[in-house]
Design a protein around this motif. Structure first.
Motif, mmCIF file in Angstrom:
data_model
loop_
_atom_site.group_PDB
_atom_site.id
_atom_site.type_symbol
_atom_site.label_atom_id
_atom_site.label_comp_id
_atom_site.label_asym_id
_atom_site.label_seq_id
_atom_site.Cartn_x
_atom_site.Cartn_y
_atom_site.Cartn_z
ATOM 1 N N GLU A 41 0.806 -1.103 0.085
ATOM 2 C CA GLU A 41 -0.155 0.075 -0.391
ATOM 3 C C GLU A 41 0.708 1.510 -0.019
ATOM 4 O O GLU A 41 0.533 2.224 -0.923
ATOM 5 C CB GLU A 41 -1.282 -0.139 1.309
ATOM 6 N N MET A 42 1.505 0.793 0.449
ATOM 7 C CA MET A 42 3.194 2.592 0.843
ATOM 8 C C MET A 42 3.635 2.146 -0.389
ATOM 9 O O MET A 42 3.348 4.252 -1.523
ATOM 10 C CB MET A 42 4.055 2.185 1.383
ATOM 11 N N LEU A 43 3.746 2.001 -1.431
ATOM 12 C CA LEU A 43 4.276 1.590 -2.849
ATOM 13 C C LEU A 43 3.058 2.445 -3.490
ATOM 14 O O LEU A 43 3.262 2.846 -4.669
ATOM 15 C CB LEU A 43 4.645 0.491 -3.196
ATOM 16 N N LEU A 44 1.984 1.818 -3.454
ATOM 17 C CA LEU A 44 0.959 2.030 -4.633
ATOM 18 C C LEU A 44 0.287 3.669 -3.984
ATOM 19 O O LEU A 44 0.218 4.527 -5.560
ATOM 20 C CB LEU A 44 -0.861 1.467 -3.816
ATOM 21 N N ALA A 45 1.290 4.190 -2.827
ATOM 22 C CA ALA A 45 0.533 5.205 -2.908
ATOM 23 C C ALA A 45 1.891 6.635 -2.929
ATOM 24 O O ALA A 45 1.580 7.886 -2.854
ATOM 25 C CB ALA A 45 0.333 5.675 -1.041
ATOM 26 N N GLY A 46 2.431 6.114 -2.968
ATOM 27 C CA GLY A 46 4.235 6.816 -3.797
ATOM 28 C C GLY A 46 4.573 6.967 -2.115
ATOM 29 O O GLY A 46 5.406 7.806 -2.514
ATOM 30 N N ASP A 47 4.528 6.664 -0.978
ATOM 31 C CA ASP A 47 5.305 6.677 -0.154
ATOM 32 C C ASP A 47 7.042 5.924 0.196
ATOM 33 O O ASP A 47 8.022 6.841 0.399
ATOM 34 C CB ASP A 47 4.339 6.087 0.797
ATOM 35 N N ILE A 48 6.471 5.075 -0.833
ATOM 36 C CA ILE A 48 8.179 4.761 -0.954
ATOM 37 C C ILE A 48 8.486 4.099 -3.056
ATOM 38 O O ILE A 48 7.030 4.085 -3.308
ATOM 39 C CB ILE A 48 8.568 3.029 -0.713
ATOM 40 N N ASP A 49 9.488 3.837 -3.514
ATOM 41 C CA ASP A 49 9.808 4.015 -4.398
ATOM 42 C C ASP A 49 9.578 2.595 -5.184
ATOM 43 O O ASP A 49 9.494 2.294 -6.649
ATOM 44 C CB ASP A 49 10.626 4.111 -5.202
ATOM 45 N N VAL A 50 10.423 1.903 -4.583
ATOM 46 C CA VAL A 50 10.448 0.635 -4.876
ATOM 47 C C VAL A 50 10.275 -0.494 -4.073
ATOM 48 O O VAL A 50 10.375 -0.554 -2.457
ATOM 49 C CB VAL A 50 12.212 -0.185 -5.319
ATOM 50 N N MET A 51 9.956 -1.937 -4.360
ATOM 51 C CA MET A 51 9.780 -3.386 -3.293
ATOM 52 C C MET A 51 10.307 -4.412 -4.127
ATOM 53 O O MET A 51 9.903 -4.135 -4.956
ATOM 54 C CB MET A 51 9.206 -3.317 -2.483
#
Length: 308
Positions: free
Chosen positions: A75-85
């Motif tokens: 969800e953080m990646l989807l929201a743009g809070d992080i860049d990669v996983m």
């Protein structure tokens, strides 16, 4: 006076160059569950290698979050809070994010072995067919895609939080806990220190096409291209294979696959898209290559993995 003016301009130029360098350097943000970072040094190394070889000035910044789950990180990646996983392949992740179509561990994540309690060890050692293996109920992490793959292939599956799986095994909530072969050898000493009754089976392996993949936000095509280009360059230069073979847990697993005589059972990955199925074979581990007769170049058919 001239010397002072010259020194002044040198300082100005240096500061300008420093500011320009800082502007060109971009931090790539990543989040990971607290306490697990050390176990995934190889996987983080793959991402860092891709960034280093991409010709860009990206740097990876990993934040450890207490209690973070794979769902939260997604969800953080989807929201743009992080860049990669990175995460185990799933069709949902492939559709929600941009998937870099180069498997991180060359598919060794889909080579599954089993931890069992000593009172079930002999029964598992006697398994010779896939149907016999299906008589064992398998423990799998709640958010691991492996659970769906195994259920679709007729296995009894018991799901649980990752941190609780070994305690669940100790309490006989299921018969055997599945781990990727390199994970099992890496974790075994610590697990046996806490649960002395748990042993690693060395006669059975379940194999299906599966691995960790790198995911970025669908809007960030530039980062996706950067990581893809970096990994292709890593393969071209040999850096990827060097990193792969030098990882202690993977080296130990490859050695085990060379020497242990396991019954190897292949099953279908029912959740894998056609695109991922068609990833170039050069990016996937072929266990039979570990047992090639050096004199003839042909597989050693006496070895169970070569009958995969």
């Amino acid at each position: 006076m001239k010397i002072l003016r010259f020194a002044f301009w040198v300082v100005c130029v240096c500061l300008l160059l420093q500011e320009t360098a800082q502007a060109d350097t971009r931090t790539i943000k990543m989040a990971f569950p607290e306490g697990l970072k050390k176990f995934f040094a190889y996987e983080f190394g793959v991402i860092e290698m891709a960034l280093d070889l991409s010709g860009t000035d990206y740097v990876l910044d990993i934040e450890e979050l207490k209690g973070a789950t794979q769902s939260r990180i997604s969800e953080m990646l989807l929201a743009g809070d992080i860049d990669v996983m990175f995460a185990g392949y799933s069709a949902e992740r492939e559709s929600r994010f941009r998937q870099v179509n180069i498997p991180i561990t060359r598919g060794i994540l889909g080579h599954r072995v089993f931890m069992v309690k000593k009172d079930r060890a002999e029964a598992l050692r006697n398994v010779e067919t896939l149907d016999e293996l299906r008589q064992f109920c398998i423990g799998v992490g709640s958010d691991w895609p492996d659970a769906d793959i195994m259920e679709d292939n007729g296995f009894c599956v018991e799901r649980g939080p990752r941190n609780n799986l070994w305690e669940m095994l100790e309490n006989s909530r299921f018969d055997a806990l599945t781990r990727a072969v390199h994970e099992a050898y890496r974790e075994l000493p610590a697990i046996q220190a806490q649960y002395p009754d748990v042993v690693l089976n060395d006669t059975v392996m379940l194999v299906y096409p599966f691995d960790f993949f790198i995911y970025v936000n669908r809007k960030n095509s530039a980062l996706w291209q950067t990581i893809t280009d970096g990994l292709l360059e890593a393969y071209r230069t040999g850096a990827f294979m060097e990193h792969f073979h030098n990882a202690p847990a993977i080296a130990r697993a490859l050695d085990a696959l060379k020497t242990e005589r396991r019954h190897v059972f292949n099953i279908e990955n029912t959740i894998m898209s056609e695109t991922t199925r068609n990833i170039d074979d050069r990016f996937w581990l072929n266990v039979s290559d570990l047992h090639t007769d050096r004199a003839t170049g042909n597989p050693d058919l006496r070895c169970p993995p070569c009958r995969m």
